[in-house]
Design a protein around this motif. Structure first.
Motif, PDB file in Angstrom:
ATOM      1  N   SER A  36       0.703  -1.233  -0.060  1.00  0.00           N
ATOM      2  CA  SER A  36      -0.031  -0.037   0.050  1.00  0.00           C
ATOM      3  C   SER A  36       1.009   1.260  -0.159  1.00  0.00           C
ATOM      4  N   ARG A  73       2.608   1.729  -3.268  1.00  0.00           N
ATOM      5  CA  ARG A  73       1.776   2.414  -4.509  1.00  0.00           C
ATOM      6  C   ARG A  73       1.449   3.908  -4.114  1.00  0.00           C
ATOM      7  N   ALA A 131      -0.717   3.834 -10.630  1.00  0.00           N
ATOM      8  CA  ALA A 131      -0.663   4.058  -9.084  1.00  0.00           C
ATOM      9  C   ALA A 131      -1.464   5.272  -8.670  1.00  0.00           C
ATOM     10  N   SER A 168      -5.172   4.369  -9.335  1.00  0.00           N
ATOM     11  CA  SER A 168      -5.856   3.682  -8.383  1.00  0.00           C
ATOM     12  C   SER A 168      -6.056   4.234  -6.997  1.00  0.00           C
ATOM     13  N   PRO A 199      -7.135  -2.316  -3.265  1.00  0.00           N
ATOM     14  CA  PRO A 199      -6.566  -2.675  -4.718  1.00  0.00           C
ATOM     15  C   PRO A 199      -7.187  -3.618  -5.734  1.00  0.00           C
ATOM     16  N   ALA A 255      -4.189  -1.002  -9.455  1.00  0.00           N
ATOM     17  CA  ALA A 255      -3.033  -1.323  -8.539  1.00  0.00           C
ATOM     18  C   ALA A 255      -2.318  -2.315  -8.919  1.00  0.00           C
TER      19      ALA A 255
END
Length: 544
Positions: free
Chosen positions: A223, A226, A376, A379, A386, A390
């Motif tokens: 997490s 990203r 990213a 996303s 996700p 992602a």
């Protein structure tokens, strides 16, 4: 398969460690250490029973006998840290007659049988020149199955005495490079996952995975990686990055050079913890090799004034104070024309990439980094959990991470699409738009180019991973996108069709070029001009 080589002087100490089952004293001890391979004498004496301390000492005595009988040792330079000179200096020589290498599988690969490990160990020591196949006297050696590590990696350890049976010394010149090459060959021979010799990514240990599964959430590092990638790619300056990272909900703290409070040499980030929990911090380099501060700075504008502004933002973050600037580019709404401009840039990038040599790894890494950052950012804007965006960002980020970046030349100039991440981060609505569709078409085209590069370079694993994420995750997502507006068109007919790039993605990248395994990529109409904004163009955060 990952080799890790160390050198030492105490064979007995090494073997006792490898046979240890005392988990209180030995961090990586295991419950059933046992032999899987070794020289002929070793395998004649021992079976696959669990080794104890007495076994370990007896094996060590056998392995060490030539060294003691001939009274020779293998010497290497003894380098020690000199505080006055602030560097390692040569202070003499030390014995390093014991050669030790662990061979580990990634946790996702599971475990091998003792027979498989034994065959691999025999092939490995042959290739490293420690056996009769080298045309010289053999070295004594043993391979011990150490089971599964704390991080979930099944592995073995190989111990070798570098004094051969005739008293000569085995050469270890270039052993690190040779071990890597041997592992790549053994991966092919034994059907193991083939690791790239060019690209390297960070793995996740078993504790992280177990915690994420228990809490039914994404792993912190995935997490954070990203979010950092989205914020870094969408920022034109270091100060803007710090503000964007904080705005994205991350805790951020700088790492200062020694005895300074204004020279930042690194950073750490953490997800904001829930009440009663402590934050879990990760350095930028532990998220991904291309997310180190030094690597990120190569993509940002720099000047003494910007460095001072960045230091002020880092200091504010470290003290949990408000951002210094409250009117940065991240607060502005990008002009509508920016969507058209960056779609044109992405079109030009996808086209020009196909003329880039496959071995220009730095240029391909930069292109993959930018398109990964765009996915990213998208996303972050669209996916509460996700999803396909992602997954696409994560897959392309693998190509962005080079195993030895300093060994590669600088990337060649190409149309930049880094600012596309800024557009997605600044989108005022989570609703998908036709402008996003048009831009996504060209991002997919760039992903196709990266796929083709890997496929034509013989890196089937990397190519298949990109193909799989596009086929199985991104293609269904494109079916939910609005109709695309042709780039540069003042008006689009209501019945405008989605461009063929999206259609190819929906059909699973099916090969449609006769005689080729690489899918045909559509060639959009060439725009009248290719947009190449300056570093400080009217569109905030554009090309850098």
């Amino acid at each position: 398969m990952i080799p890790n080589i160390t050198r030492g002087s105490r064979m007995a100490g090494l073997m006792v460690y490898l046979a240890s089952t005392d988990t209180d004293k030995t961090k990586n001890a295991h419950t059933e250490p046992h032999l899987v391979a070794g020289d002929a004498a070793i395998m004649a004496w021992y079976d696959d029973g669990v080794l104890d301390k007495d076994d370990a000492l007896a094996i060590a005595k056998h392995l060490d006998r030539p060294r003691k009988a001939f009274g020779v040792s293998v010497q290497i330079k003894d380098m020690q840290w000199d505080p006055a000179r602030k560097e390692r200096v040569h202070v003499g020589y030390k014995d390093a007659s014991v050669w030790h290498c662990s061979l580990s599988l990634r946790a996702e690969e599971g475990a091998l049988t003792d027979q498989q490990w034994g065959d691999i160990a025999n092939d490995f020591v042959d290739a490293m020149g420690f056996t009769e196949t080298s045309g010289k006297a053999r070295c004594r050696w043993a391979a011990i199955n150490h089971g599964t590590s704390e991080n979930g990696n099944h592995h073995i350890h190989i111990a070798v005495s570098l004094v051969r049976e005739d008293g000569t010394k085995a050469s270890t010149h270039g052993d690190y490079k040779r071990a890597q090459q041997t592992c790549r060959e053994l991966e092919v021979k034994y059907g193991l996952e083939q690791l790239s010799s060019v690209h390297a990514t960070r793995g996740y240990d078993r504790a992280e995975k177990a915690t994420a599964t228990r809490d039914e959430r994404e792993m912190h590092r995935a997490s954070l990686g990203r979010k950092v990638r989205a914020c870094a790619t969408s920022s034109a300056t270091e100060g803007e990055f710090v503000r964007r990272a904080r705005e994205a909900g991350m805790l951020v703290r700088p790492r200062y050079a020694k005895n300074t409070t204004d020279v930042i040499v690194g950073y750490s980030v953490a997800e904001r913890p829930q009440r009663g929990e402590r934050p879990i911090w990760f350095g930028g380099g532990t998220l991904a090799s291309d997310l180190r501060l030094g690597a990120l700075r190569e993509e940002w504008m720099d000047s003494p004034q910007l460095a001072t502004e960045a230091a002020a933002e880092w200091n504010a973050a470290a003290r949990n104070k408000r951002t210094v600037s409250r009117t940065g580019p991240e607060k502005a709404e990008p002009p509508a024309q920016a969507w058209v401009d960056y779609t044109r840039n992405a079109t030009a990038l996808a086209d020009q990439l196909r003329a880039i040599p496959r071995d220009d790894h730095a240029t391909w890494a930069k292109a993959a980094r930018e398109v990964s950052g765009a996915f990213a950012a998208w996303s972050y804007r669209l996916e509460p959990t996700p999803g396909p965006l992602a997954a696409t960002a994560a897959e392309l980020s693998r190509t962005a991470q080079l195993r030895a970046p300093r060994q590669h030349s600088k990337p060649v100039p190409l149309p930049s699409i880094a600012g596309t991440a800024m557009l997605f981060m600044a989108a005022s609505s989570k609703n998908k738009t036709a402008a996003q569709t048009a831009l996504m078409v060209q991002l997919i085209n760039t992903a196709f180019a990266v796929y083709e590069m890997h496929a034509q370079s013989g890196r089937a694993r990397e190519a298949q991973r990109i193909r799989s994420v596009v086929e199985n995750q991104l293609a269904p997502f494109t079916a939910t996108m609005p109709k695309a507006v042709p780039v540069g068109a003042e008006q689009a007919p209501a019945e405008a069709t989605v461009p063929r790039a999206v259609d190819i993605a929906r059909r699973g990248m099916a090969p449609i070029r006769p005689g080729s395994v690489v899918p045909t990529t559509p060639t959009p109409a060439t725009p009248e001009t290719t947009y190449q904004p300056s570093r400080r163009d009217a569109g905030p955060g554009l090309d850098r």
